[in-house]
Design an enzyme around this catalytic site. Structure first.
Site, PDB file in Angstrom:
ATOM      1  N   LYS A 177      52.833  83.371  -2.319  1.00  0.00           N
ATOM      2  CA  LYS A 177      51.428  83.613  -1.996  1.00  0.00           C
ATOM      3  C   LYS A 177      51.070  82.615  -0.899  1.00  0.00           C
ATOM      4  O   LYS A 177      50.485  81.555  -1.152  1.00  0.00           O
ATOM      5  CB  LYS A 177      50.556  83.448  -3.247  1.00  0.00           C
TER       6      LYS A 177
HETATM    7  N1  PPE Z   1      48.694  91.499  -4.207  1.00  0.00           N
HETATM    8  C1  PPE Z   1      48.101  90.699  -3.297  1.00  0.00           C
HETATM    9  C2  PPE Z   1      48.417  90.896  -1.858  1.00  0.00           C
HETATM   10  C3  PPE Z   1      47.194  89.722  -3.735  1.00  0.00           C
HETATM   11  O1  PPE Z   1      46.600  88.932  -2.839  1.00  0.00           O
HETATM   12  C4  PPE Z   1      46.896  89.591  -5.107  1.00  0.00           C
HETATM   13  C5  PPE Z   1      45.920  88.548  -5.587  1.00  0.00           C
HETATM   14  C6  PPE Z   1      47.551  90.453  -6.014  1.00  0.00           C
HETATM   15  C7  PPE Z   1      48.454  91.379  -5.532  1.00  0.00           C
HETATM   16  C8  PPE Z   1      47.335  90.329  -7.505  1.00  0.00           C
HETATM   17  O2  PPE Z   1      47.890  89.137  -7.992  1.00  0.00           O
HETATM   18  P1  PPE Z   1      47.364  88.450  -9.333  1.00  0.00           P
HETATM   19  O3  PPE Z   1      46.044  87.851  -9.032  1.00  0.00           O
HETATM   20  O4  PPE Z   1      48.414  87.453  -9.653  1.00  0.00           O
HETATM   21  O5  PPE Z   1      47.264  89.529 -10.344  1.00  0.00           O
HETATM   22  N2  PPE Z   1      44.830  88.285  -4.748  1.00  0.00           N
HETATM   23  C9  PPE Z   1      44.035  87.097  -4.987  1.00  0.00           C
HETATM   24  C10 PPE Z   1      43.215  86.692  -3.787  1.00  0.00           C
HETATM   25  C11 PPE Z   1      42.126  87.580  -3.358  1.00  0.00           C
HETATM   26  C12 PPE Z   1      41.345  87.023  -2.179  1.00  0.00           C
HETATM   27  O6  PPE Z   1      40.620  87.809  -1.533  1.00  0.00           O
HETATM   28  O7  PPE Z   1      41.394  85.818  -1.887  1.00  0.00           O
HETATM   29  C13 PPE Z   1      43.232  87.206  -6.285  1.00  0.00           C
HETATM   30  O8  PPE Z   1      43.096  88.272  -6.845  1.00  0.00           O
HETATM   31  O9  PPE Z   1      42.766  86.174  -6.759  1.00  0.00           O
END
Ligand code: PPE
Length: 308
Positions: free
Chosen positions: A157
Site C-alpha cells: 500500500k
Molecule cells: N484496494 C485499494 C486500491 C485500496 O486502496 C483499498 C483500501 C482496498 C482495496 C481495500 O483494502 P482494505 O481497507 O484493507 O480492506 N483503501 C483505503 C484508502 C482509501 C483512501 O481514499 O484513502 C481505505 O479503505 O482505507
C-alpha cells in the site's frame, strides 16, 4: 478534514498544526511512502479498532516491499495508535499510519534519507456516502489500467500507487459515476480506486485472486471469512468485465468503503441485492460490536493483539 488535537510523530504526540514536513521531503517528490487506513468504531465496550494488528503488519510488509525499514515494531505502532486515540478522545474515527522517506537528499535513490513515521486520525463518515451504503453506487470501468505486478508491487500500500487510483476515480467522477473499476493490462477485474470488488452469481461469491494486481484487502479477507461462515461458497478467481455486467450483484469492500453495493456498472443497472445486504449487515454488526460471532477482530486498548 476535521482537525483534531494531536498527531503521533516519530515516537511522540505533537500538536496537529506542528505536524509539518519540508518541501524537500523525498516522498513528496517520488511517492516513496507506505500507509494504512484503519477504522475505530464506538462499541458498548468502548472504542474498538478493527483488525489493527493486521493493518500494522501490512504496513510493515508494504515497507519491506519498498526495502524501507520502519523504525517502530508492529507492537510499538499498536501502542502508539491507542495513545493517539486516547489523546484525541473520539469514540469513532479513521486512523492513517504513514511511513515515508523524509528530508535529506533529493534524487530517486532514497539513500540515507531518514524514515518518518506518523499516525493521524480524524473523523471520516461513509466513504461513498450514506446513500451509497444503502442504495448502492455507480461505477465506471476505467480507461486507466491497474498497475501491474512488475510495475509496482501491488501488495504494497504505497503512496505512489495512488496516482493510478486518482486518475481512475477522477475520470469516473467527471463522467458522472461515483467510482472507478480498474482492469489489469490483461483485462481482468482488479480493484476499485480504493476498494476490493466482489461478484455474486447463482448463490456463489467471486472475487479476484491475490495475484490479480489487487491490494490484499483486509476487509476483503474479513468478508470472505464471514461469507464462508454463513455458508456461501467463495471463489478467488479471474473475472472479466462481462462477469460484472452479467452478475446478480456486485459490491465493493474496504476499510473506508466498508461493504458498498454497486447498483450499476457502466450502463448496466444491477440494483442492490440480498446477499450484499446480508454481508453488509454482518460486517457492520461485527465492527460495531453488535455481534460477537467474529469478535476476535475487534481490538481494545487493554487486550492482547488479535490472533492472525
Ligand atoms: N484496494 C485499494 C486500491 C485500496 O486502496 C483499498 C483500501 C482496498 C482495496 C481495500 O483494502 P482494505 O481497507 O484493507 O480492506 N483503501 C483505503 C484508502 C482509501 C483512501 O481514499 O484513502 C481505505 O479503505 O482505507
Amino acid at each position: 478534514m476535521q482537525e483534531l488535537d494531536k498527531i503521533w510523530r516519530n515516537g511522540e504526540l505533537v500538536d496537529w498544526a506542528d505536524a509539518t514536513i519540508h518541501v524537500g521531503t523525498h516522498a513528496l517528490h517520488y511517492g516513496s511512502g507506505v500507509f494504512e487506513g484503519i477504522r475505530c468504531y464506538e462499541t458498548s465496550k468502548g472504542p474498538a479498532v478493527f483488525r489493527l494488528t493486521d493493518h500494522l503488519q501490512r504496513l510493515h510488509d508494504s515497507a519491506r516491499l519498498l526495502t524501507m525499514e520502519i523504525p517502530y515494531s508492529v507492537e510499538e505502532l499498536r501502542a502508539a495508535s491507542f495513545e493517539l486515540l486516547s489523546a484525541n478522545g473520539l469514540p469513532e474515527c479513521y486512523l492513517r499510519p504513514i511511513a515515508f522517506y523524509g528530508y535529506g537528499e533529493l534524487g530517486v535513490s532514497a539513500g540515507s534519507n531518514p524514515i518518518e513515521t506518523v499516525i493521524m486520525s480524524w473523523p471520516w463518515g461513509a466513504y461513498l456516502g450514506e446513500d451509497g451504503l444503502r442504495n448502492g453506487i455507480s461505477a465506471k470501468i476505467s480507461s486507466w489500467q491497474r498497475i501491474g505486478p512488475n510495475v509496482i508491487p501491488h501488495a504494497a500500500k504505497a503512496t505512489g500507487i495512488y496516482v493510478n487510483s486518482m486518475l481512475a476515480v477522477n475520470e469516473a467522477n467527471r463522467a458522472g459515476y461515483d467510482e472507478a473499476i480498474l482492469l489489469t493490462a490483461d483485462g481482468y477485474v482488479a480493484d476499485g480506486s480504493g476498494e476490493s470488488i466482489f461478484v455474486v452469481k447463482g448463490g456463489r461469491i467471486f472475487t479476484p485472486s491475490l495475484a490479480t494486481s489487487i491490494l490484499h484487502g483486509i476487509t476483503r479477507d474479513t468478508v470472505i471469512q464471514i461469507a464462508q461462515d454463513i455458508g456461501y461458497p467463495v471463489l478467488e478467481t479471474n473475472l472479466i468485465r462481462s462477469d460484472l455486467y452479467l452478475a446478480d450483484e456486485v459490491f465493493m469492500t474496504g476499510t473506508a468503503a466498508e461493504v458498498t453495493p454497486l447498483r450499476a456498472v457502466d450502463d448496466v443497472e444491477l440494483g442492490v441485492g440480498p446477499v450484499t445486504l446480508e454481508l453488509q449487515g454482518a460486517y457492520l454488526d461485527t465492527v460495531r460490536g453488535r455481534s460477537d460471532r467474529w469478535a476476535q477482530w475487534r481490538e481494545y486498548p487493554a487486550t492482547a493483539p488479535a490472533e492472525a
